[in-house]
Design a protein around this motif. Structure first.
Motif, short mmCIF file in Angstrom:
data_model
loop_
_atom_site.label_atom_id
_atom_site.label_comp_id
_atom_site.label_asym_id
_atom_site.label_seq_id
_atom_site.Cartn_x
_atom_site.Cartn_y
_atom_site.Cartn_z
N ASP A 62 0.83 -1.20 0.00
CA ASP A 62 0.00 0.00 0.00
C ASP A 62 0.87 1.25 0.00
OD1 ASP A 62 -2.35 -1.52 0.11
OD2 ASP A 62 -2.20 -1.68 2.30
N GLY A 63 0.33 2.32 -0.59
CA GLY A 63 1.05 3.59 -0.61
C GLY A 63 0.95 4.24 -1.97
N VAL A 64 1.83 5.20 -2.20
CA VAL A 64 1.88 5.89 -3.49
C VAL A 64 3.24 5.69 -4.12
CG1 VAL A 64 0.18 7.62 -2.77
CG2 VAL A 64 2.62 8.07 -2.41
N ARG A 65 3.27 5.85 -5.44
CA ARG A 65 4.51 5.61 -6.17
C ARG A 65 4.75 6.71 -7.19
NH1 ARG A 65 1.57 1.49 -5.14
NH2 ARG A 65 2.46 -0.20 -3.91
N GLY A 66 6.02 6.89 -7.53
CA GLY A 66 6.40 7.85 -8.56
C GLY A 66 7.54 7.28 -9.39
N PHE A 67 7.66 7.78 -10.61
CA PHE A 67 8.61 7.22 -11.57
C PHE A 67 9.13 8.37 -12.42
CE2 PHE A 67 8.71 5.15 -15.98
CZ PHE A 67 10.03 4.74 -15.85
N GLY A 68 10.45 8.53 -12.46
CA GLY A 68 11.00 9.64 -13.23
C GLY A 68 12.43 9.40 -13.64
N PHE A 69 12.93 10.33 -14.44
CA PHE A 69 14.29 10.26 -14.99
C PHE A 69 15.16 11.30 -14.31
CE2 PHE A 69 17.46 11.41 -18.31
CZ PHE A 69 18.05 10.16 -18.45
N ASP A 70 16.31 10.87 -13.81
CA ASP A 70 17.27 11.77 -13.18
C ASP A 70 18.33 12.15 -14.22
OD1 ASP A 70 19.15 13.11 -11.73
OD2 ASP A 70 19.59 11.46 -10.34
N PRO A 71 18.31 13.38 -14.74
CA PRO A 71 19.25 13.75 -15.80
C PRO A 71 20.69 13.85 -15.31
CG PRO A 71 17.97 15.65 -15.11
CD PRO A 71 17.38 14.48 -14.42
N THR A 72 20.88 13.96 -14.00
CA THR A 72 22.26 14.06 -13.49
C THR A 72 22.98 12.72 -13.55
OG1 THR A 72 21.55 13.66 -11.20
CG2 THR A 72 21.58 15.96 -11.97
N THR A 73 22.25 11.63 -13.38
CA THR A 73 22.84 10.30 -13.46
C THR A 73 22.42 9.55 -14.71
OG1 THR A 73 20.99 9.33 -12.22
CG2 THR A 73 22.88 10.14 -10.94
N LYS A 74 21.44 10.15 -15.45
CA LYS A 74 20.88 9.52 -16.65
C LYS A 74 20.31 8.13 -16.32
CE LYS A 74 23.92 12.01 -19.81
NZ LYS A 74 22.91 13.07 -19.98
N LYS A 75 19.65 8.08 -15.17
CA LYS A 75 19.03 6.84 -14.71
C LYS A 75 17.56 7.10 -14.35
CE LYS A 75 22.57 3.92 -14.64
NZ LYS A 75 22.57 2.63 -15.38
N TYR A 76 16.72 6.09 -14.57
CA TYR A 76 15.34 6.16 -14.10
C TYR A 76 15.29 5.72 -12.64
CZ TYR A 76 13.74 6.94 -18.85
OH TYR A 76 13.51 7.48 -20.09
N LYS A 77 14.37 6.35 -11.91
CA LYS A 77 14.22 6.02 -10.50
C LYS A 77 12.74 5.83 -10.17
CE LYS A 77 18.41 8.44 -9.00
NZ LYS A 77 18.99 9.52 -8.15
N VAL A 78 12.49 4.91 -9.27
CA VAL A 78 11.13 4.64 -8.80
C VAL A 78 11.10 4.92 -7.31
CG1 VAL A 78 9.31 2.92 -8.56
CG2 VAL A 78 10.79 2.89 -10.58
N VAL A 79 10.10 5.66 -6.88
CA VAL A 79 9.92 6.01 -5.46
C VAL A 79 8.65 5.35 -4.97
CG1 VAL A 79 9.64 7.88 -3.79
CG2 VAL A 79 11.08 8.22 -5.81
#
Length: 391
Positions: A138-155
Motif C-alpha cells: 500500500d502507498g503511493v509511487r512515482g517514476f521519473g528520470f534523473d538527468p544528473t545520473t541519466k538513470k530512471y528512479k522509482v519512489v
C-alpha cells in the motif's frame, strides 16, 4: 537508403508518429538499425514533446483490467468534431496489473494480488523489465528520470502508524522547507520512503517523515521533481537527484479560502498546476505556477463551469447544459492536459473525455472508440518514444 545522408534520414524518421516509426523497422535492415540509433531516439522524443500528448488508456473491469490502449486525437475537417481512436497494445505476460504512471515513453505497471511486482514497459518496442520486489503493498509511487545520473528512479511511499507524540514542521528532514506549524496527534501516520535506481538490485530506505500523501490518478513530474499533496493540503516535492523532500509554495486560494477545496495537482505544458473547486460544485479553477517554486508566480489561468457529458445526462435527468442542478460533482473530474490550441482535456467519471475550449468556454464530448468496445477506463497523458527500458 544508401543515397540519403544519415542526418537527413534521421530528420525524416524523427517526424514520424510512433506507430509509423515502429513499422519503418520492417522496411530494410538499414532503417531497422537507424531506429535503434540513440540520436534518432532522442531527436524523435524531442519532436514528440513539442506536440500534443497521446494517451494510454486502461480498461476498467476485473476480467479485462490487463488491457492497454494507445489513443490519439483526431479532428474531422468537415464538422470539427474531435474523436479518439484507441488501438489495443501488446502487453507483458501479466495476469492483471494497474497502470501507475508514464515517463519519457515508458510505463510503470504494478501487478495485482498476489505478486505485486513492478514493471517498466515500453508499449511500442515491447521491451520490459521486472523490478526488484519490495515488501510494501500500500502507498503511493512515482517514476521519473534523473538527468544528473541519466538513470530512471522509482519512489515508493508506504505508511505506518506511530505512537502519539507532538511534532513540529520546523524539523527539516530530507531538505524539507521549514514550517512553523506544531501539531499533536493521537495517531500519527508516518511515511516510509524507498527508492530504486533502475538497474540496481535493491531498494534503499530513505527513512520516514510525518506526512501522508493523497493518492492521485496521474503522477506530477516537474523540474525533475515528483509532487504530491498531503492530507493537510501541503504540496511536497521529491527531488530525484538529491533525494530530498521540500515543501512547495501553494496558491493563496488554497490556504486562505475555506470555501475552495484542493482537488488535485497536474502538469500543464511543463508547469506545476493546482486544481480547486468551490463548495457549491459550480466552478473548477486551475492555478498555474509560471515560475517553479516562486509563490508569486501562481496565477489563476482557467475557470471551468459545470457540465455533464452526454453519457451521464440520462442518469442525472439533465438534458440541457443550462440546468445546473444535475451537474456532476467536481471530484469526479480529472484534468488530463492542456493542448497547444489552449483547449483542456477533462476526464469525467472514468467514462467520458471532454474537450473544453477555454476561449469560447464551450464543451465538446470526445468520442472514444476502443476498437468497437465501449467501457470504463482510466487515461494517462503519454509521450510515445523508442526509449529503452535499459537506459
Amino acid at each position: 537508403m544508401d543515397r540519403i545522408p544519415q542526418e537527413l534520414a534521421l530528420d525524416i524518421l524523427s517526424r514520424l508518429p510512433i506507430p509509423s516509426l515502429v513499422q519503418s523497422k520492417s522496411v530494410c535492415q538499414d532503417w531497422r538499425t537507424l531506429t535503434h540509433d540513440q540520436l534518432l531516439v532522442n531527436k524523435h522524443f524531442k519532436q514528440m514533446v513539442e506536440n500534443d500528448p497521446s494517451f494510454i488508456l486502461q480498461i476498467m473491469g476485473y476480467s479485462i483490467q490487463n488491457q492497454l490502449y494507445f489513443g490519439d486525437l483526431s479532428s474531422d475537417p468537415n464538422d470539427g468534431n474531435v474523436t479518439m481512436i484507441a488501438k489495443k497494445l501488446t502487453i507483458p505476460p501479466l495476469l492483471n496489473f494497474h497502470l501507475v504512471s508514464s515517463c519519457n515513453g515508458l510505463l510503470l505497471l504494478r501487478a495485482t494480488h498476489p505478486s505485486f511486482e513492478l514493471y517498466i514497459y515500453n508499449p511500442f518496442t515491447r521491451d520490459y523489465i521486472e523490478l526488484p520486489k519490495l515488501s510494501h503493498h500500500d502507498g503511493v509511487r512515482g517514476f521519473g528520470f534523473d538527468p544528473t545520473t541519466k538513470k530512471y528512479k522509482v519512489v515508493e511511499i508506504s505508511y505506518k502508524r506511530t505512537t502519539p507524540f507532538t511534532f513540529s514542521h520546523r524539523v527539516v528532514r530530507f531538505g524539507m522547507r521549514r514550517s512553523h506549524q506544531t501539531e499533536t496527534s493521537s495517531s500519527l501516520i508516518e511515511s516510509e520512503v524507498h527508492i530504486l535506481t533502475v538497474g540496481s538490485p535493491t531498494w534503499r530506505n530513505l527513512g520516514c517523515f510525518p506526512f501522508r500523501f493523497m493518492w492521485q490518478k496521474s503522477q506530477v513530474l516537474v523540474n525533475r521533481k515528483l509532487h504530491w499533496r498531503t492530507t493537510t493540503n501541503l504540496i511536497m516535492s521529491f527531488d530525484l537527484a538529491t533525494q530530498q523532500f521540500k515543501e512547495v509554495p501553494r496558491p493563496d486560494v488554497i490556504t486562505s479560502n475555506s470555501d475552495r477545496r484542493f482537488h488535485e495537482l497536474v502538469v500543464l505544458r511543463g508547469c506545476l498546476s493546482a486544481v480547486s473547486f468551490d463548495g457549491n460544485n459550480q466552478e473548477l479553477e486551475i492555478w498555474v505556477m509560471k515560475e517553479y517554486a516562486m509563490k508569486d508566480s501562481w496565477v489563476k489561468q482557467f475557470n471551468i463551469g459545470a457540465y455533464v457529458p452526454k453519457i451521464f445526462q440520462s442518469n442525472y435527468q439533465c438534458h440541457s447544459s443550462s440546468n445546473s442542478r444535475f451537474y456532476l460533482p467536481k471530484n469526479c473530474i480529472q484534468v488530463l492536459c492542456l493542448l497547444r490550441n489552449g483547449g483542456i482535456l477533462l476526464q469525467y467519471g472514468n467514462k467520458a473525455i471532454v474537450f473544453y475550449d477555454s476561449h469560447c468556454r464551450t464543451f465538446q464530448d470526445i468520442q472514444v472508440t476502443f476498437e468497437g468496445i465501449s467501457s470504463c477506463f482510466t487515461a494517462v497523458a503519454h509521450v510515445a518514444s523508442l526509449n529503452s527500458t535499459d537506459t
